[in-house]
Design a protein around this motif. Structure first.
Motif, PDB file in Angstrom:
ATOM      1  N   MET A   1      25.528-115.159 -20.621  1.00 22.17           N
ATOM      2  CA  MET A   1      24.562-116.092 -21.176  1.00 22.17           C
ATOM      3  C   MET A   1      25.090-117.518 -21.009  1.00 22.17           C
ATOM      4  N   ARG A   2      24.197-118.390 -20.570  1.00 21.47           N
ATOM      5  CA  ARG A   2      24.571-119.784 -20.384  1.00 21.47           C
ATOM      6  C   ARG A   2      24.402-120.555 -21.698  1.00 21.47           C
ATOM      7  N   LEU A   3      24.993-121.708 -21.758  1.00 15.77           N
ATOM      8  CA  LEU A   3      25.025-122.511 -22.971  1.00 15.77           C
ATOM      9  C   LEU A   3      23.640-122.903 -23.485  1.00 15.77           C
ATOM     10  N   LEU A   4      22.683-123.149 -22.587  1.00 12.24           N
ATOM     11  CA  LEU A   4      21.369-123.653 -23.005  1.00 12.24           C
ATOM     12  C   LEU A   4      20.222-122.714 -22.659  1.00 12.24           C
ATOM     13  N   ASP A   5      20.505-121.434 -22.479  1.00 13.19           N
ATOM     14  CA  ASP A   5      19.441-120.476 -22.214  1.00 13.19           C
ATOM     15  C   ASP A   5      18.391-120.554 -23.321  1.00 13.19           C
ATOM     16  N   ASP A   6      17.136-120.481 -22.918  1.00 14.82           N
ATOM     17  CA  ASP A   6      15.980-120.501 -23.818  1.00 14.82           C
ATOM     18  C   ASP A   6      15.740-121.834 -24.501  1.00 14.82           C
ATOM     19  N   ARG A   7      16.416-122.883 -24.084  1.00 13.55           N
ATOM     20  CA  ARG A   7      16.173-124.223 -24.637  1.00 13.55           C
ATOM     21  C   ARG A   7      15.166-124.951 -23.763  1.00 13.55           C
ATOM     22  N   ILE A   8      14.437-125.849 -24.383  1.00 15.76           N
ATOM     23  CA  ILE A   8      13.482-126.697 -23.679  1.00 15.76           C
ATOM     24  C   ILE A   8      13.858-128.130 -24.008  1.00 15.76           C
ATOM     25  N   ALA A   9      14.254-128.883 -22.983  1.00 16.35           N
ATOM     26  CA  ALA A   9      14.808-130.214 -23.207  1.00 16.35           C
ATOM     27  C   ALA A   9      14.035-131.302 -22.479  1.00 16.35           C
ATOM     28  N   ILE A  10      13.761-132.373 -23.207  1.00 19.45           N
ATOM     29  CA  ILE A  10      13.242-133.601 -22.606  1.00 19.45           C
ATOM     30  C   ILE A  10      14.435-134.491 -22.308  1.00 19.45           C
ATOM     31  N   ILE A  11      14.489-135.000 -21.082  1.00 22.51           N
ATOM     32  CA  ILE A  11      15.486-136.004 -20.712  1.00 22.51           C
ATOM     33  C   ILE A  11      14.705-137.231 -20.257  1.00 22.51           C
ATOM     34  N   THR A  12      14.816-138.337 -20.984  1.00 21.64           N
ATOM     35  CA  THR A  12      14.158-139.569 -20.543  1.00 21.64           C
ATOM     36  C   THR A  12      15.106-140.323 -19.621  1.00 21.64           C
ATOM     37  N   GLY A  13      14.541-141.132 -18.757  1.00 19.63           N
ATOM     38  CA  GLY A  13      15.371-141.841 -17.778  1.00 19.63           C
ATOM     39  C   GLY A  13      15.975-140.885 -16.775  1.00 19.63           C
ATOM     40  N   ALA A  14      15.202-139.855 -16.407  1.00 18.35           N
ATOM     41  CA  ALA A  14      15.714-138.765 -15.570  1.00 18.35           C
ATOM     42  C   ALA A  14      15.642-139.041 -14.076  1.00 18.35           C
ATOM     43  N   SER A  15      15.260-140.236 -13.685  1.00 18.48           N
ATOM     44  CA  SER A  15      15.049-140.507 -12.264  1.00 18.48           C
ATOM     45  C   SER A  15      16.332-140.775 -11.485  1.00 18.48           C
ATOM     46  N   LYS A  16      17.398-141.168 -12.168  1.00 17.16           N
ATOM     47  CA  LYS A  16      18.644-141.494 -11.459  1.00 17.16           C
ATOM     48  C   LYS A  16      19.796-141.545 -12.454  1.00 17.16           C
ATOM     49  N   GLY A  17      20.985-141.718 -11.936  1.00 11.36           N
ATOM     50  CA  GLY A  17      22.157-141.932 -12.776  1.00 11.36           C
ATOM     51  C   GLY A  17      22.430-140.815 -13.764  1.00 11.36           C
ATOM     52  N   ILE A  18      22.809-141.215 -14.967  1.00  8.89           N
ATOM     53  CA  ILE A  18      23.163-140.256 -16.011  1.00  8.89           C
ATOM     54  C   ILE A  18      21.994-139.332 -16.329  1.00  8.89           C
ATOM     55  N   GLY A  19      20.775-139.870 -16.355  1.00  8.51           N
ATOM     56  CA  GLY A  19      19.603-139.045 -16.660  1.00  8.51           C
ATOM     57  C   GLY A  19      19.403-137.936 -15.648  1.00  8.51           C
ATOM     58  N   ARG A  20      19.593-138.247 -14.371  1.00 10.02           N
ATOM     59  CA  ARG A  20      19.464-137.219 -13.340  1.00 10.02           C
ATOM     60  C   ARG A  20      20.563-136.170 -13.498  1.00 10.02           C
ATOM     61  N   VAL A  21      21.775-136.611 -13.708  1.00  6.51           N
ATOM     62  CA  VAL A  21      22.899-135.676 -13.847  1.00  6.51           C
ATOM     63  C   VAL A  21      22.718-134.797 -15.082  1.00  6.51           C
ATOM     64  N   MET A  22      22.290-135.388 -16.206  1.00  8.19           N
ATOM     65  CA  MET A  22      22.057-134.579 -17.412  1.00  8.19           C
ATOM     66  C   MET A  22      20.948-133.568 -17.175  1.00  8.19           C
ATOM     67  N   SER A  23      19.882-133.977 -16.494  1.00  2.00           N
ATOM     68  CA  SER A  23      18.788-133.049 -16.204  1.00  2.00           C
ATOM     69  C   SER A  23      19.286-131.858 -15.401  1.00  2.00           C
ATOM     70  N   GLN A  24      20.086-132.134 -14.387  1.00  2.00           N
ATOM     71  CA  GLN A  24      20.631-131.054 -13.562  1.00  2.00           C
ATOM     72  C   GLN A  24      21.581-130.166 -14.367  1.00  2.00           C
ATOM     73  N   LEU A  25      22.421-130.772 -15.180  1.00  2.00           N
ATOM     74  CA  LEU A  25      23.370-130.001 -15.988  1.00  2.00           C
ATOM     75  C   LEU A  25      22.645-129.125 -17.006  1.00  2.00           C
ATOM     76  N   PHE A  26      21.664-129.694 -17.689  1.00  2.00           N
ATOM     77  CA  PHE A  26      20.907-128.900 -18.657  1.00  2.00           C
ATOM     78  C   PHE A  26      20.249-127.711 -17.966  1.00  2.00           C
ATOM     79  N   ALA A  27      19.647-127.937 -16.803  1.00  2.00           N
ATOM     80  CA  ALA A  27      19.001-126.850 -16.070  1.00  2.00           C
ATOM     81  C   ALA A  27      20.014-125.808 -15.614  1.00  2.00           C
ATOM     82  N   ARG A  28      21.153-126.261 -15.117  1.00  2.00           N
ATOM     83  CA  ARG A  28      22.193-125.335 -14.663  1.00  2.00           C
ATOM     84  C   ARG A  28      22.687-124.462 -15.818  1.00  2.00           C
ATOM     85  N   GLU A  29      22.639-125.011 -17.044  1.00  2.00           N
ATOM     86  CA  GLU A  29      23.062-124.255 -18.223  1.00  2.00           C
ATOM     87  C   GLU A  29      21.928-123.456 -18.851  1.00  2.00           C
TER      88      GLU A  29
END
Length: 154
Positions: A1-29
């Motif tokens: 089981m991954r850390l964020l399975d079954d979570r639904i997350a909004i990431i604002t500022g997701a187009s680049k930089g930290i927002g893009r990386v957080m979006s990818q990390l949350f999805a990977r988890e």
């Protein structure tokens, strides 16, 4: 089981930089991610990166510093995934880089709305959806400019 399975997350500022990386990390988890930003092409690119890696994501192209924009972000999460349980307030633009004496009132309000009003509005409209249950979160991502102030002050 991954850390964020079954979570639904909004990431604002997701187009680049930290927002893009957080979006990818949350999805990977394991989170399903609502990627929100003002820049259509860049936020679509973030969603494509997530989907190409096997994650689930949708994009919302809005200005999070407006009531309509913040409401649309939450509504997109509810429509796409049935709800929201995590919000990362990452949106924010430090405005133009110039000496403080050349910083206009319009520049100031743009920066305040981009960095602070967006976080307030997104939090305000998502809390009713995330307040039920345990393990829910609202996160504020600090901006470097807010920690170090405006450069080029004589």
């Amino acid at each position: 089981m991954r850390l964020l399975d079954d979570r639904i997350a909004i990431i604002t500022g997701a187009s680049k930089g930290i927002g893009r990386v957080m979006s990818q990390l949350f999805a990977r988890e394991g989170a399903r991610v609502i990627c929100a930003a003002r820049s259509d092409a860049l936020v679509q690119e973030t969603v494509a990166l997530i989907r190409n890696a096997g994650g689930e994501a949708v994009s919302v192209v809005v200005d999070a510093s407006t009531e309509d924009g913040a409401k649309a972000i939450v509504a997109a999460g509810v429509k796409a995934f049935g709800g929201v349980d995590t919000l990362v307030n990452n949106a924010g633009d430090g405005g133009p880089t110039r000496p403080i004496q050349d910083y206009t009132t319009e520049d100031w309000f743009y920066t305040v709305n981009s960095c602070l009003t967006s976080a307030y509005l997104c939090s305000r409209f998502v809390v009713p959806d995330i307040s039920a249950g345990s393990g829910r979160a609202v996160v504020g991502a600090a901006k470097r400019d807010l920690r170090h102030g405006v450069r080029n002050v004589p």
